[in-house]
Scaffold this active site. Sequence first.
Site, PDB file in Angstrom:
ATOM      1  N   TYR A  25     -31.720  30.528  36.903  1.00 59.73           N
ATOM      2  CA  TYR A  25     -31.502  29.184  37.450  1.00 59.73           C
ATOM      3  C   TYR A  25     -30.047  28.749  37.169  1.00 59.73           C
ATOM      4  O   TYR A  25     -29.508  29.037  36.095  1.00 59.73           O
ATOM      5  CB  TYR A  25     -32.523  28.225  36.829  1.00 59.73           C
ATOM      6  CG  TYR A  25     -32.240  26.784  37.112  1.00 59.73           C
ATOM      7  CD1 TYR A  25     -32.171  26.305  38.412  1.00 59.73           C
ATOM      8  CD2 TYR A  25     -32.003  25.897  36.062  1.00 59.73           C
ATOM      9  CE1 TYR A  25     -31.888  24.975  38.659  1.00 59.73           C
ATOM     10  CE2 TYR A  25     -31.732  24.562  36.314  1.00 59.73           C
ATOM     11  CZ  TYR A  25     -31.669  24.115  37.617  1.00 59.73           C
ATOM     12  OH  TYR A  25     -31.381  22.802  37.862  1.00 59.73           O
ATOM     13  N   LYS A  66     -42.227  21.643  37.126  1.00 56.56           N
ATOM     14  CA  LYS A  66     -42.678  22.393  38.299  1.00 56.56           C
ATOM     15  C   LYS A  66     -44.213  22.452  38.342  1.00 56.56           C
ATOM     16  O   LYS A  66     -44.856  21.428  38.378  1.00 56.56           O
ATOM     17  CB  LYS A  66     -42.014  23.772  38.297  1.00 56.56           C
ATOM     18  CG  LYS A  66     -40.498  23.734  38.029  1.00 56.56           C
ATOM     19  CD  LYS A  66     -39.766  23.001  39.117  1.00 56.56           C
ATOM     20  CE  LYS A  66     -38.253  22.851  38.983  1.00 56.56           C
ATOM     21  NZ  LYS A  66     -37.553  23.033  37.753  1.00 56.56           N
ATOM     22  N   ASP A 100     -38.542  32.941  30.573  1.00 56.41           N
ATOM     23  CA  ASP A 100     -38.760  31.708  31.335  1.00 56.41           C
ATOM     24  C   ASP A 100     -39.896  31.979  32.321  1.00 56.41           C
ATOM     25  O   ASP A 100     -39.738  32.750  33.277  1.00 56.41           O
ATOM     26  CB  ASP A 100     -37.460  31.321  32.057  1.00 56.41           C
ATOM     27  CG  ASP A 100     -37.583  29.983  32.794  1.00 56.41           C
ATOM     28  OD1 ASP A 100     -38.698  29.623  33.194  1.00 56.41           O
ATOM     29  OD2 ASP A 100     -36.547  29.324  32.988  1.00 56.41           O
ATOM     30  N   ARG A 102     -39.604  10.727  18.139  1.00 53.89           N
ATOM     31  CA  ARG A 102     -38.703  11.895  18.257  1.00 53.89           C
ATOM     32  C   ARG A 102     -39.152  13.032  17.338  1.00 53.89           C
ATOM     33  O   ARG A 102     -38.826  14.195  17.554  1.00 53.89           O
ATOM     34  CB  ARG A 102     -37.246  11.486  17.984  1.00 53.89           C
ATOM     35  CG  ARG A 102     -36.258  12.639  18.108  1.00 53.89           C
ATOM     36  CD  ARG A 102     -34.815  12.199  18.380  1.00 53.89           C
ATOM     37  NE  ARG A 102     -34.407  11.058  17.594  1.00 53.89           N
ATOM     38  CZ  ARG A 102     -34.105  11.093  16.269  1.00 53.89           C
ATOM     39  NH1 ARG A 102     -34.164  12.233  15.617  1.00 53.89           N
ATOM     40  NH2 ARG A 102     -33.738   9.994  15.648  1.00 53.89           N
TER      41      ARG A 102
HETATM   42  N1  PLP Z   1     -35.941  27.346  34.581  1.00 54.64           N
HETATM   43  C1  PLP Z   1     -36.197  27.570  35.882  1.00 54.64           C
HETATM   44  C2  PLP Z   1     -36.705  28.910  36.316  1.00 54.64           C
HETATM   45  C3  PLP Z   1     -35.974  26.568  36.825  1.00 54.64           C
HETATM   46  O1  PLP Z   1     -36.230  26.810  38.122  1.00 54.64           O
HETATM   47  C4  PLP Z   1     -35.458  25.324  36.389  1.00 54.64           C
HETATM   48  C5  PLP Z   1     -35.191  24.242  37.357  1.00 54.64           C
HETATM   49  O2  PLP Z   1     -35.279  24.422  38.540  1.00 54.64           O
HETATM   50  C6  PLP Z   1     -35.207  25.130  35.033  1.00 54.64           C
HETATM   51  C7  PLP Z   1     -35.471  26.158  34.147  1.00 54.64           C
HETATM   52  C8  PLP Z   1     -34.694  23.817  34.524  1.00 54.64           C
HETATM   53  O3  PLP Z   1     -35.730  22.895  34.543  1.00 54.64           O
HETATM   54  P1  PLP Z   1     -35.526  21.281  34.643  1.00 54.64           P
HETATM   55  O4  PLP Z   1     -35.007  20.995  36.009  1.00 54.64           O
HETATM   56  O5  PLP Z   1     -36.901  20.766  34.383  1.00 54.64           O
HETATM   57  O6  PLP Z   1     -34.552  20.911  33.584  1.00 54.64           O
END
Ligand code: PLP
Length: 390
Positions: free
Chosen positions: A110, A207, A182, A57
Amino acid sequence: MQQRWKQATQLVHAGHEKDPSGALVSPLYQSATFTFTSAEQGGRRFAGDEPGYIYTRLGNPTTNELERKLAVLEGAEAAAATASGMAAVSTALLTHLSQGDHIVASHAVYGCTYSFLTEHLPRYGVEVTLVDCKDADAVKAAITSKTKVLFFETPVNPHLDVYDISALSAIARQQQVVTIVDNTFMTPLLQQPIKLGADMVIHSATKYLNGHGDVIAGMICGSEAVIEKAKYEVLKDFGGVLSPHDAWLILRGMKTLDVRLSRHCASAQRIAEYLQNHSQVEKVYYPGLNDHQGNSLVGKQMKQAGGVIAFELRCDLAGSIAFVNQLKLWTIAVSLGDAESLIQHPASMTHSPYTPEQRLAAGISDNLLRISVGLEDSEDLIADLEQAFT
Ligand code: PLP
């Protein structure tokens, strides 16, 4: 030297350290804890008087390799791996925000990021103002003396609005506000927000970075000091660290990111143009199309337009849902950046944490469909869309 390599080379070699056994591929350190040769040594490690691993951790060699690689690719001083993209969002924000602070964030993000911003941060006494970040004046006006962070995605999930990272970061910097971007939809291969003036970058590594649909993970990148704080003040106690096995899978997946992205982008451009010319399609949202709001930033801020497209059909919601159900090769699933092409309905799926009124305000229509173009042959993908229209 790693900083001077081209990104395709960095993807394969950056962060890697030669293994004493001669293994070509880094071993997986699947160990929860690390042994000390004496009680005194354990004490020195905890006190920070001696370098070395303690407990996964707090750090792990496999995870550290992934962190070194992503930091080089993003042009950041350091990076931290997290258990999910949402752990990356929450860790990045909790590193900077305390009770009484204020954050300015994009109104379209998101769905779970939206609920973290609007439900959880206020519970901890953080005030949140949501703005359309296309409007730089609105962002400037929203910043107050209490503002600590400006947060946005670009391109936006789900409708692919593009925000000007340099312009927004400059506004934030003037007011001593930290900009966090992001970068999930782009990856550092298509866009490097820190080089454009942002302070921190976060990713859902679930992703494109991993790219094979078999891991949930996140990453945050920034200065040494901020990543140190994120790791040893936030992640250490909130606990959202990445498993070494998942870090190892992402290291494997990232080696092919450059070649995967070329296919994703080329096919997405082709499919976006096909959709734009289809009589049953009302509107296509893809930055690679000339009429897209963010098209002038493609080739500048972002090298290419990416592999995600959103569109609305010339029919009601029931017709859109029937179209989705008619597809045979496209898979109905949330997520993006995988080998498989995926389709989903944001209003009832990824963006369901929004109320209908909030979605409307964020420009996310109830009819919107979002697709992630995979690695299949684009002719097969177009043929499947065509049969679903008829
Ligand atoms: N940021 C974006 C732009 C996303 O599309 C997503 C999920 O689809 C996230 C953050 C969150 O990611 P996770 O599903 O890996 O927790």
